[in-house]
Write a protein that holds these residues in place. Sequence first.
Motif, PDB file in Angstrom:
ATOM      1  N   TYR A  33     -24.607  79.888  62.009  1.00 43.79           N
ATOM      2  CA  TYR A  33     -23.797  78.879  62.708  1.00 43.79           C
ATOM      3  C   TYR A  33     -24.662  78.112  63.716  1.00 43.79           C
ATOM      4  O   TYR A  33     -24.579  76.890  63.811  1.00 43.79           O
ATOM      5  N   GLN A  34     -25.516  78.809  64.449  1.00 46.10           N
ATOM      6  CA  GLN A  34     -26.416  78.152  65.403  1.00 46.10           C
ATOM      7  C   GLN A  34     -27.356  77.190  64.698  1.00 46.10           C
ATOM      8  O   GLN A  34     -27.614  76.086  65.182  1.00 46.10           O
ATOM      9  N   CYS A  37     -25.279  74.123  63.758  1.00 46.68           N
ATOM     10  CA  CYS A  37     -24.935  73.330  64.950  1.00 46.68           C
ATOM     11  C   CYS A  37     -26.146  72.630  65.545  1.00 46.68           C
ATOM     12  O   CYS A  37     -26.010  71.556  66.126  1.00 46.68           O
ATOM     13  N   SER A  38     -27.331  73.214  65.384  1.00 42.36           N
ATOM     14  CA  SER A  38     -28.526  72.560  65.926  1.00 42.36           C
ATOM     15  C   SER A  38     -28.804  71.247  65.198  1.00 42.36           C
ATOM     16  O   SER A  38     -29.383  70.335  65.763  1.00 42.36           O
ATOM     17  N   SER A  41     -25.140  68.876  66.196  1.00 38.52           N
ATOM     18  CA  SER A  41     -24.759  68.765  67.607  1.00 38.52           C
ATOM     19  C   SER A  41     -23.639  69.750  67.893  1.00 38.52           C
ATOM     20  O   SER A  41     -22.517  69.607  67.388  1.00 38.52           O
ATOM     21  N   ASP A  42     -23.948  70.724  68.691  1.00 39.15           N
ATOM     22  CA  ASP A  42     -23.057  71.845  68.969  1.00 39.15           C
ATOM     23  C   ASP A  42     -21.668  71.417  69.421  1.00 39.15           C
ATOM     24  O   ASP A  42     -20.673  71.959  68.999  1.00 39.15           O
ATOM     25  N   CYS A  45     -18.971  70.634  66.594  1.00 38.64           N
ATOM     26  CA  CYS A  45     -18.643  71.615  65.557  1.00 38.64           C
ATOM     27  C   CYS A  45     -17.547  72.557  66.044  1.00 38.64           C
ATOM     28  O   CYS A  45     -17.599  73.046  67.172  1.00 38.64           O
ATOM     29  N   GLN A  47     -15.432  75.993  64.551  1.00 39.70           N
ATOM     30  CA  GLN A  47     -15.196  76.955  63.476  1.00 39.70           C
ATOM     31  C   GLN A  47     -13.710  76.930  63.133  1.00 39.70           C
ATOM     32  O   GLN A  47     -12.859  76.947  64.021  1.00 39.70           O
ATOM     33  N   VAL A  65     -16.540  74.988  58.875  1.00 43.61           N
ATOM     34  CA  VAL A  65     -16.863  74.286  60.115  1.00 43.61           C
ATOM     35  C   VAL A  65     -16.318  72.869  60.028  1.00 43.61           C
ATOM     36  O   VAL A  65     -16.614  72.137  59.080  1.00 43.61           O
ATOM     37  N   TYR A  67     -16.623  69.294  61.422  1.00 40.39           N
ATOM     38  CA  TYR A  67     -17.659  68.526  62.106  1.00 40.39           C
ATOM     39  C   TYR A  67     -17.079  67.165  62.473  1.00 40.39           C
ATOM     40  O   TYR A  67     -16.713  66.376  61.594  1.00 40.39           O
TER      41      TYR A  67
END
Length: 149
Positions: A33-34, A37-38, A41-42, A45, A47, A65, A67
């Motif tokens: 997930y990280q 998101c990187s 753009s966190d 996002c 869940q 996710v 977005y």
Amino acid sequence: MDRNDIVNQALRKYVQTNLTPTAEERSWISLIYQAVCSVLSDGKCLQIGSYPRFTAIRPPHDLDVLYIIGNWDRTEPRPYSALLALKEKIDLELAPPQGFTTSVELQTHSITIKFIRNNLEIFAVDIVPAFITEFKNEFHDDIYLVPEI
């Protein structure tokens, strides 16, 4: 403690011990997930689906996710170009966690990233791009429009 409490307690313990994703599984889902998101753009996002509702079962197979790609423009609907641009961005920028390779596929309303280890799909992330509409739900949260091609 009455009989219903005893049964409920036993069921909760069984689910936690036998069905809930393990700490190791939750750990690599967090890494995946990280990584996603990187690229996206966190703050954009969210869940969605069974995993964030704690209803996913073992072994977990995917993460959904949402977005947020911007505000909906009624005059210029662009679902295909939005999906294609998102796929290209993921293809170019995603750095999968160590030990994984990826395959990125365009779907009718999402982008699927398959995380592969030893030629086996271990996990997938379905990224559903969504536009913010001018509408709110009964809790005053944004209502999103999901493009489909």
